[in-house]
Write a protein that holds these residues in place. Sequence first.
Motif, PDB file in Angstrom:
ATOM      1  N   ASP A 170      -9.368  64.379   7.654  1.00  0.00           N
ATOM      2  CA  ASP A 170      -8.205  64.937   7.619  1.00  0.00           C
ATOM      3  C   ASP A 170      -7.487  64.171   7.487  1.00  0.00           C
ATOM      4  N   GLY A 171      -7.168  63.026   6.890  1.00  0.00           N
ATOM      5  CA  GLY A 171      -6.167  62.442   5.680  1.00  0.00           C
ATOM      6  C   GLY A 171      -5.730  61.187   6.859  1.00  0.00           C
ATOM      7  N   ARG A 172      -7.262  60.554   7.356  1.00  0.00           N
ATOM      8  CA  ARG A 172      -6.468  59.218   8.566  1.00  0.00           C
ATOM      9  C   ARG A 172      -7.397  58.089   7.463  1.00  0.00           C
ATOM     10  N   SER A 173      -7.126  57.058   8.373  1.00  0.00           N
ATOM     11  CA  SER A 173      -7.318  55.706   7.367  1.00  0.00           C
ATOM     12  C   SER A 173      -7.797  55.365   8.133  1.00  0.00           C
ATOM     13  N   VAL A 174      -9.437  54.219   7.581  1.00  0.00           N
ATOM     14  CA  VAL A 174     -10.496  53.901   8.814  1.00  0.00           C
ATOM     15  C   VAL A 174     -10.351  52.724   8.279  1.00  0.00           C
ATOM     16  N   VAL A 175     -10.603  51.282   9.253  1.00  0.00           N
ATOM     17  CA  VAL A 175     -11.323  50.261   9.236  1.00  0.00           C
ATOM     18  C   VAL A 175     -12.281  50.455  10.558  1.00  0.00           C
ATOM     19  N   LEU A 176     -13.889  50.529   9.530  1.00  0.00           N
ATOM     20  CA  LEU A 176     -15.134  50.700  10.609  1.00  0.00           C
ATOM     21  C   LEU A 176     -15.017  48.877  10.400  1.00  0.00           C
ATOM     22  N   GLY A 177     -16.218  48.678  12.115  1.00  0.00           N
ATOM     23  CA  GLY A 177     -16.484  47.913  12.496  1.00  0.00           C
ATOM     24  C   GLY A 177     -17.913  47.401  12.321  1.00  0.00           C
ATOM     25  N   ALA A 178     -18.827  46.349  11.914  1.00  0.00           N
ATOM     26  CA  ALA A 178     -20.660  45.972  11.747  1.00  0.00           C
ATOM     27  C   ALA A 178     -20.266  45.454  12.767  1.00  0.00           C
ATOM     28  N   ALA A 179     -20.348  45.450  13.761  1.00  0.00           N
ATOM     29  CA  ALA A 179     -20.232  45.041  15.210  1.00  0.00           C
ATOM     30  C   ALA A 179     -22.073  44.922  15.528  1.00  0.00           C
ATOM     31  N   ASP A 180     -23.104  45.579  15.062  1.00  0.00           N
ATOM     32  CA  ASP A 180     -24.785  45.703  15.016  1.00  0.00           C
ATOM     33  C   ASP A 180     -25.059  44.794  14.512  1.00  0.00           C
ATOM     34  N   THR A 181     -24.729  43.531  15.103  1.00  0.00           N
ATOM     35  CA  THR A 181     -25.377  42.075  13.885  1.00  0.00           C
ATOM     36  C   THR A 181     -26.399  41.646  14.224  1.00  0.00           C
ATOM     37  N   PHE A 182     -27.318  42.697  15.145  1.00  0.00           N
ATOM     38  CA  PHE A 182     -29.016  42.329  15.305  1.00  0.00           C
ATOM     39  C   PHE A 182     -30.072  42.284  13.856  1.00  0.00           C
ATOM     40  N   ARG A 183     -29.215  43.924  13.454  1.00  0.00           N
ATOM     41  CA  ARG A 183     -29.965  44.579  11.524  1.00  0.00           C
ATOM     42  C   ARG A 183     -28.887  44.463  10.631  1.00  0.00           C
ATOM     43  N   ALA A 184     -28.818  43.517  10.022  1.00  0.00           N
ATOM     44  CA  ALA A 184     -27.965  43.965   8.992  1.00  0.00           C
ATOM     45  C   ALA A 184     -28.373  44.768   7.841  1.00  0.00           C
ATOM     46  N   ALA A 185     -29.716  45.589   7.769  1.00  0.00           N
ATOM     47  CA  ALA A 185     -29.520  46.780   7.538  1.00  0.00           C
ATOM     48  C   ALA A 185     -28.285  47.618   8.337  1.00  0.00           C
ATOM     49  N   ALA A 186     -28.334  47.677   8.993  1.00  0.00           N
ATOM     50  CA  ALA A 186     -27.675  48.630   9.980  1.00  0.00           C
ATOM     51  C   ALA A 186     -25.878  48.422   9.592  1.00  0.00           C
ATOM     52  N   ALA A 187     -25.866  47.383   8.910  1.00  0.00           N
ATOM     53  CA  ALA A 187     -24.175  46.310   7.978  1.00  0.00           C
ATOM     54  C   ALA A 187     -23.770  47.061   6.787  1.00  0.00           C
TER      55      ALA A 187
END
Length: 389
Positions: free
Chosen positions: A215-232
Amino acid sequence: MDYTIFGVAVFIVALLVFGGVFLIRPRKPESRDESAAAPPSGAPAATAVAEPEEREPGGETAAGTATAVAEPPAAPEIEVPPPSAGRLVRLRARLARSQNVFGQSLLGLLSSDRLDDEAWEEIEDTLITADVGVTSAAQIVAGLRTRVKVLGTRTPEEVRRLLREELLTQIDPALDRTVATGPFPGRPAVVMVVGVNGTGKTTTTGKLARVLVGDGRSVVLGAADTFRAAAADQLETWGSRVGAPVVRRDEGADPASVAFDAVARGVEEKTDTVIVDTAGRLHTKTGLMDELGKVKRVVEKKSQVDEVLLVLDATTGQNGLRQARVFAEAVNVSGIVLTKLDGTAKGGIIIQVQRELGVPVKLVGLGEGPDDLAPFDAETFVDAILGDS
């Protein structure tokens, strides 16, 4: 002593010494071309040393011979996802395949020759089986009974129209289902994604990023699931596909600080939307739920949290509803994301969760593909489960 003889002897000795130094002095090295022209005895004749050939643009020599040139590693290609508009319409056939049993069963019962008490009970049971909920099912049946009695006739077209209107009344098309994606004056929109383990939370975060970028938006993602490295790692894969940077820390880091840093980066870079993926947690674990509340409070020191999206697995039924209640109490959920809606005939959970929480379903997951997350539209959903008119 005869000094004349002695002097002559000294002279001869001096002459021999200086002459020897001169005779044994190393010879001056010959030029490279001369040494190349005179190879050692018995050695094969040396070939002339070739000067480097002049290269043409593109890494080829003047003679046209290709040479090996080390290419720098190619940057990952940035994908351009489709926009959110029309996504649910495009996925309608997939939705209809899973919900059609529910819809066609109701239509068949309503079109039968006899609609006695037993038939109405069967209609109500069908609605409850589809996770509509006891209260909502009773209301739908009561409304249908009254209208069928008043009309007196039940052609397939009339039955479909009546059922459609009753289902829409329960789903409530008037609910605001927009996701706040900003930007807002001086700050980005902040979206937190929460849920229990296994509902597809991180995948939903990545897919939502694709929806917004489309939709033309700029995005930053925060990997706040720090229990699993695989999630980040998983989130970085999603982000790299659409050019969305990911803020992450080492495994075991404080999730609240990661979320805060992600929002701070969004503010600094004037990003439209920051999406924070939080760790999955059991709704029965009080400590983990309290931590989720802490993440939200810390983020709000930097910016307002505009959306808290709760990801629910559509196949979990009543258990999903219990989860929703606990999360709503902990972090004030503002919208529901229903995943795996393509694989279940229990789409009635949409009606029940909205009724119980007063929170609209905003997004639905209809497959495993990267672009199978769609904004929920009540009319498209009901038309899909009832089939074409």
